[in-house]
Design a protein around this motif. Structure first.
Motif, PDB file in Angstrom:
ATOM      1  N   SER A   1      -0.783  -0.863   2.451  1.00  0.00           N
ATOM      2  CA  SER A   1      -1.547  -0.450   1.273  1.00  0.00           C
ATOM      3  C   SER A   1      -2.168   0.914   1.519  1.00  0.00           C
ATOM      4  O   SER A   1      -2.521   1.253   2.651  1.00  0.00           O
ATOM      5  N   LEU A   2      -2.278   1.689   0.448  1.00  0.00           N
ATOM      6  CA  LEU A   2      -2.977   2.966   0.565  1.00  0.00           C
ATOM      7  C   LEU A   2      -4.464   2.698   0.708  1.00  0.00           C
ATOM      8  O   LEU A   2      -5.035   1.927  -0.058  1.00  0.00           O
ATOM      9  N   PRO A   3      -5.131   3.301   1.692  1.00  0.00           N
ATOM     10  CA  PRO A   3      -6.566   3.056   1.872  1.00  0.00           C
ATOM     11  C   PRO A   3      -7.352   3.573   0.683  1.00  0.00           C
ATOM     12  O   PRO A   3      -7.059   4.637   0.133  1.00  0.00           O
ATOM     13  N   SER A   4      -8.335   2.807   0.261  1.00  0.00           N
ATOM     14  CA  SER A   4      -9.165   3.212  -0.874  1.00  0.00           C
ATOM     15  C   SER A   4     -10.236   4.171  -0.404  1.00  0.00           C
ATOM     16  O   SER A   4     -10.836   3.983   0.661  1.00  0.00           O
ATOM     17  N   GLU A   5     -10.471   5.202  -1.196  1.00  0.00           N
ATOM     18  CA  GLU A   5     -11.503   6.192  -0.892  1.00  0.00           C
ATOM     19  C   GLU A   5     -12.381   6.364  -2.117  1.00  0.00           C
ATOM     20  O   GLU A   5     -11.911   6.733  -3.183  1.00  0.00           O
ATOM     21  N   GLY A   6     -13.653   6.081  -1.953  1.00  0.00           N
ATOM     22  CA  GLY A   6     -14.576   6.248  -3.074  1.00  0.00           C
ATOM     23  C   GLY A   6     -14.390   5.148  -4.103  1.00  0.00           C
ATOM     24  O   GLY A   6     -13.924   4.044  -3.800  1.00  0.00           O
ATOM     25  N   PRO A   7     -14.761   5.416  -5.368  1.00  0.00           N
ATOM     26  CA  PRO A   7     -14.641   4.425  -6.425  1.00  0.00           C
ATOM     27  C   PRO A   7     -13.190   3.992  -6.615  1.00  0.00           C
ATOM     28  O   PRO A   7     -12.259   4.765  -6.432  1.00  0.00           O
ATOM     29  N   SER A   8     -13.009   2.736  -6.976  1.00  0.00           N
ATOM     30  CA  SER A   8     -11.660   2.204  -7.174  1.00  0.00           C
ATOM     31  C   SER A   8     -10.954   2.930  -8.305  1.00  0.00           C
ATOM     32  O   SER A   8     -11.516   3.158  -9.374  1.00  0.00           O
ATOM     33  N   THR A   9      -9.704   3.312  -8.056  1.00  0.00           N
ATOM     34  CA  THR A   9      -8.922   4.015  -9.079  1.00  0.00           C
ATOM     35  C   THR A   9      -7.876   3.113  -9.698  1.00  0.00           C
ATOM     36  O   THR A   9      -7.038   3.576 -10.441  1.00  0.00           O
ATOM     37  N   SER A  10      -7.896   1.815  -9.346  1.00  0.00           N
ATOM     38  CA  SER A  10      -6.927   0.888  -9.912  1.00  0.00           C
ATOM     39  C   SER A  10      -7.506  -0.515  -9.938  1.00  0.00           C
ATOM     40  O   SER A  10      -8.436  -0.837  -9.203  1.00  0.00           O
ATOM     41  N   VAL A  11      -6.948  -1.356 -10.792  1.00  0.00           N
ATOM     42  CA  VAL A  11      -7.320  -2.766 -10.863  1.00  0.00           C
ATOM     43  C   VAL A  11      -6.039  -3.578 -10.777  1.00  0.00           C
ATOM     44  O   VAL A  11      -4.937  -3.060 -10.890  1.00  0.00           O
ATOM     45  N   GLY A  12      -6.220  -4.887 -10.600  1.00  0.00           N
ATOM     46  CA  GLY A  12      -5.042  -5.736 -10.460  1.00  0.00           C
ATOM     47  C   GLY A  12      -4.498  -5.654  -9.050  1.00  0.00           C
ATOM     48  O   GLY A  12      -5.240  -5.660  -8.068  1.00  0.00           O
ATOM     49  N   ALA A  13      -3.194  -5.557  -8.932  1.00  0.00           N
ATOM     50  CA  ALA A  13      -2.555  -5.504  -7.623  1.00  0.00           C
ATOM     51  C   ALA A  13      -2.864  -4.194  -6.911  1.00  0.00           C
ATOM     52  O   ALA A  13      -3.033  -3.155  -7.538  1.00  0.00           O
ATOM     53  N   VAL A  14      -2.940  -4.255  -5.583  1.00  0.00           N
ATOM     54  CA  VAL A  14      -3.155  -3.063  -4.761  1.00  0.00           C
ATOM     55  C   VAL A  14      -1.803  -2.438  -4.447  1.00  0.00           C
ATOM     56  O   VAL A  14      -0.895  -3.107  -3.948  1.00  0.00           O
ATOM     57  N   VAL A  15      -1.663  -1.157  -4.747  1.00  0.00           N
ATOM     58  CA  VAL A  15      -0.389  -0.457  -4.556  1.00  0.00           C
ATOM     59  C   VAL A  15      -0.007  -0.429  -3.084  1.00  0.00           C
ATOM     60  O   VAL A  15      -0.846  -0.165  -2.219  1.00  0.00           O
ATOM     61  N   GLN A  16       1.261  -0.708  -2.810  1.00  0.00           N
ATOM     62  CA  GLN A  16       1.767  -0.695  -1.447  1.00  0.00           C
ATOM     63  C   GLN A  16       3.025   0.156  -1.338  1.00  0.00           C
ATOM     64  O   GLN A  16       3.837   0.205  -2.255  1.00  0.00           O
ATOM     65  N   PHE A  17       3.163   0.819  -0.202  1.00  0.00           N
ATOM     66  CA  PHE A  17       4.368   1.556   0.146  1.00  0.00           C
ATOM     67  C   PHE A  17       5.028   0.843   1.326  1.00  0.00           C
ATOM     68  O   PHE A  17       4.491  -0.145   1.842  1.00  0.00           O
ATOM     69  N   SER A  18       6.167   1.327   1.761  1.00  0.00           N
ATOM     70  CA  SER A  18       6.868   0.638   2.842  1.00  0.00           C
ATOM     71  C   SER A  18       7.433   1.631   3.851  1.00  0.00           C
ATOM     72  O   SER A  18       7.610   2.812   3.561  1.00  0.00           O
ATOM     73  N   GLU A  19       7.701   1.112   5.037  1.00  0.00           N
ATOM     74  CA  GLU A  19       8.370   1.865   6.102  1.00  0.00           C
ATOM     75  C   GLU A  19       9.319   0.908   6.797  1.00  0.00           C
ATOM     76  O   GLU A  19       9.308  -0.299   6.523  1.00  0.00           O
ATOM     77  N   TYR A  20      10.119   1.413   7.725  1.00  0.00           N
ATOM     78  CA  TYR A  20      11.165   0.609   8.351  1.00  0.00           C
ATOM     79  C   TYR A  20      11.050   0.687   9.869  1.00  0.00           C
ATOM     80  O   TYR A  20      10.954   1.771  10.434  1.00  0.00           O
ATOM     81  N   LEU A  21      11.040  -0.495  10.508  1.00  0.00           N
ATOM     82  CA  LEU A  21      10.883  -0.591  11.947  1.00  0.00           C
ATOM     83  C   LEU A  21      12.086  -1.275  12.585  1.00  0.00           C
ATOM     84  O   LEU A  21      12.543  -2.319  12.097  1.00  0.00           O
ATOM     85  N   PHE A  22      12.580  -0.695  13.668  1.00  0.00           N
ATOM     86  CA  PHE A  22      13.590  -1.367  14.472  1.00  0.00           C
ATOM     87  C   PHE A  22      12.905  -2.407  15.357  1.00  0.00           C
ATOM     88  O   PHE A  22      11.698  -2.348  15.588  1.00  0.00           O
ATOM     89  N   ARG A  23      13.711  -3.333  15.831  1.00  0.00           N
ATOM     90  CA  ARG A  23      13.189  -4.340  16.761  1.00  0.00           C
ATOM     91  C   ARG A  23      12.554  -3.641  17.969  1.00  0.00           C
ATOM     92  O   ARG A  23      13.138  -2.736  18.557  1.00  0.00           O
ATOM     93  N   GLY A  24      11.356  -4.084  18.297  1.00  0.00           N
ATOM     94  CA  GLY A  24      10.656  -3.508  19.444  1.00  0.00           C
ATOM     95  C   GLY A  24       9.717  -2.377  19.092  1.00  0.00           C
ATOM     96  O   GLY A  24       8.874  -2.004  19.906  1.00  0.00           O
ATOM     97  N   GLU A  25       9.846  -1.794  17.894  1.00  0.00           N
ATOM     98  CA  GLU A  25       8.940  -0.721  17.495  1.00  0.00           C
ATOM     99  C   GLU A  25       7.604  -1.303  17.028  1.00  0.00           C
ATOM    100  O   GLU A  25       7.571  -2.322  16.334  1.00  0.00           O
ATOM    101  N   ALA A  26       6.533  -0.637  17.376  1.00  0.00           N
ATOM    102  CA  ALA A  26       5.191  -1.105  17.038  1.00  0.00           C
ATOM    103  C   ALA A  26       4.734  -0.529  15.701  1.00  0.00           C
ATOM    104  O   ALA A  26       5.238   0.500  15.240  1.00  0.00           O
TER     105      ALA A  26
END
Length: 492
Positions: free
Chosen positions: A379-404
């Motif tokens: 999730s994108l960290p919130s800064e200051g007053p909330s700019t959205s309601v409902g679901a919290v926006v999420q982005f994604s990344e890709y990890l290989f096995r063993g990656e932290a």
């Protein structure tokens, strides 16, 4: 006229960029709410500035000084991290000077050239650019410039083609938080494709491209069901949710798998098919399914033939997707976003995997096992007053096995200019493959102290020929059974 909606947080971010660096630039991640409105989801400045420059206040950077290669790289990387309902929709510039918001200045003319250069770089650097979605490629973009001196904003629509043109575009800083409705989908991949390349050494990347083409074809032919029923494309998501809420007690399913099974049996006369489950967030969960027709339904009777081929390509696994929609999105948009997210995630993990290959070729006598990276969400960290309601926006990344998860933290900072806590990254959406699959495949093979047994990003292709022949035999049996089933159904 097209309108761009921004939050007050976006305005503060533009001001911060100008104050800290005197001149900053970056990408705009946005969402198409309807035909005329785009919502700015996130602004991310580019972090490729020269690290040797200690005092940026002494450097009078201009738009002509922007590194188009670095900006194109950020654009492409961010596109892979966006859910299917979001896209990089343009670029922004933030400066302490006023000429960046003057349409008569040289800065404005340089902006047009910058857009043209970036678009050309994206086309050249990524063969899949424009095919990330199941819809047409994007050709209209947003140029947003902010002047700290005047506290003014200039917003233009850039259209690619004929040298590129700027047209007027409105912008608004909205006080009311944006509302997001979340869809979650677990898309099962389990299919066998023929390898038609007769060469002794087969190109792995070409075969992965065949997977993309096949999945895209199926998605374009699929239907998305909401709550086990076909929903009219023209109504908006908000109206649909209100309608379902009035009947929630009568229509609440007992389980996600039960809902999907009902769709399968009621809509396809019990023919086998591939289905995915989804949940629409915001209030009471609403279950949905992507239903794909069987292959013989996608082909003409004359297209079904018995052919010889050099091997088979078996793809198996789960693609976890999360899509965030505006209540005003039409149901047609919602369906397209879910399909796009599946395809984008598949293409991204294949590209990441292929980028790490030292040799893209494998002999056709080998059984080659690949483990592309799995998808994780943050999730994108919130800064200051909330700019959205409902679901919290999420982005994604890709990890290989063993990656932290710290790998995701570094990528998020570099590409999206956000600080993440590794503990907040969701890594459970897609499970790791069963180790026994790799162990069994390596039985009887000469082993060294490497990662062959433990699946990695670079699995070893040297496996027994007997297993390879068994795979061909099984594939032939499946093919013959499919042909027989087709003729039986045709006679009826």
């Amino acid at each position: 006229m097209r309108t761009v909606l921004l939050s007050k947080h976006d305005e503060l971010y533009l001001e911060k960029c100008a104050q800290e660096n005197q001149f900053s630039y970056g990408i705009i991640v946005g969402h198409q709410a309807d035909l005329t409105k785009s919502i700015v989801v996130h602004l991310a400045r580019n972090n490729e500035e020269d690290a040797d420059v200690e005092d940026l206040a002494d450097v009078r950077l201009t738009i002509s000084d922007i590194n188009s290669q670095a900006l194109a790289s950020q654009w492409l990387s961010a596109s892979k991290m966006c859910p299917g309902s979001f896209d990089v929709i343009g670029i922004f510039v933030s400066s302490v000077r006023s000429d960046v918001v003057n349409e008569q200045s040289a800065e404005f003319k340089n902006a047009k050239k910058l857009f043209s250069d970036i678009y050309d770089l994206l086309l050249k650097s990524n063969s899949s650019f424009g095919v990330y979605t199941t819809d047409v490629a994007q050709t209209d973009f947003v140029f947003l410039s902010y002047s700290l001196a005047d506290k003014k904003v200039l917003c233009k629509n850039y259209s690619y083609g004929n040298g590129g043109t700027f047209t007027n575009m409105e912008y608004k800083f909205v006080e009311k938080p944006f509302e997001w409705i979340q869809l979650e989908c677990s898309y099962d991949l389990d299919d066998v494709l023929p390898i038609l390349d007769s060469s002794r050494r087969v190109n792995i990347e070409d075969q992965f491209q065949n997977i993309i083409v096949s999945v895209r074809k199926n998605l374009l032919a699929s239907e998305v069901f909401l709550q086990n029923e076909v929903v009219e494309d023209t109504i908006d998501l908000q109206a649909y949710i209100k309608k379902k809420k009035t009947k929630v007690d009568q229509h609440k399913p007992t389980s996600a798998s039960g809902g999907t099974a009902t769709v399968a049996s009621n809509t396809t006369n019990s023919l086998p098919q591939l289905a995915s489950e989804a949940i629409i967030g915001g209030g009471e969960p609403i279950r949905a399914s992507i239903v794909l027709p069987v292959k013989c339904q996608l082909s003409k009777p004359t297209d079904i033939k018995v052919r010889e081929f050099s091997g088979t390509l078996h793809m198996s696994g789960i693609i976890a997707t999360k899509v965030f929609c505006n209540p005003r999105n039409s149901i047609a948009d919602v369906k397209r976003f879910v399909r796009d997210d599946v395809l984008r995630s598949l293409i991204t993990r294949i590209q990441v995997y292929c980028d790490g290959l030292t040799d893209p070729y494998v002999t056709n006598e080998a059984l080659y096992i690949s483990e592309p990276p799995r998808r994780v969400f943050f999730s994108l960290p919130s800064e200051g007053p909330s700019t959205s309601v409902g679901a919290v926006v999420q982005f994604s990344e890709y990890l290989f096995r063993g990656e932290a998860p710290t790998v995701v933290v570094a990528q998020a900072k570099q590409i999206l200019d956000v600080e993440l806590d590794p503990e907040t990254i969701s890594v459970e959406a897609e499970g790791l493959p069963d180790d026994s699959n790799f162990t069994n495949a390596n039985t009887g093979a000469d082993r060294t102290d490497d990662s062959r047994i433990m699946p990695s990003s670079m699995p070893k292709p040297e496996l027994s020929r007997s297993l390879y022949m068994v795979g061909i035999a099984v594939a032939l049996l499946v093919l013959l059974a499919s042909v027989a089933l087709h003729y039986i159904l045709a006679e009826r």
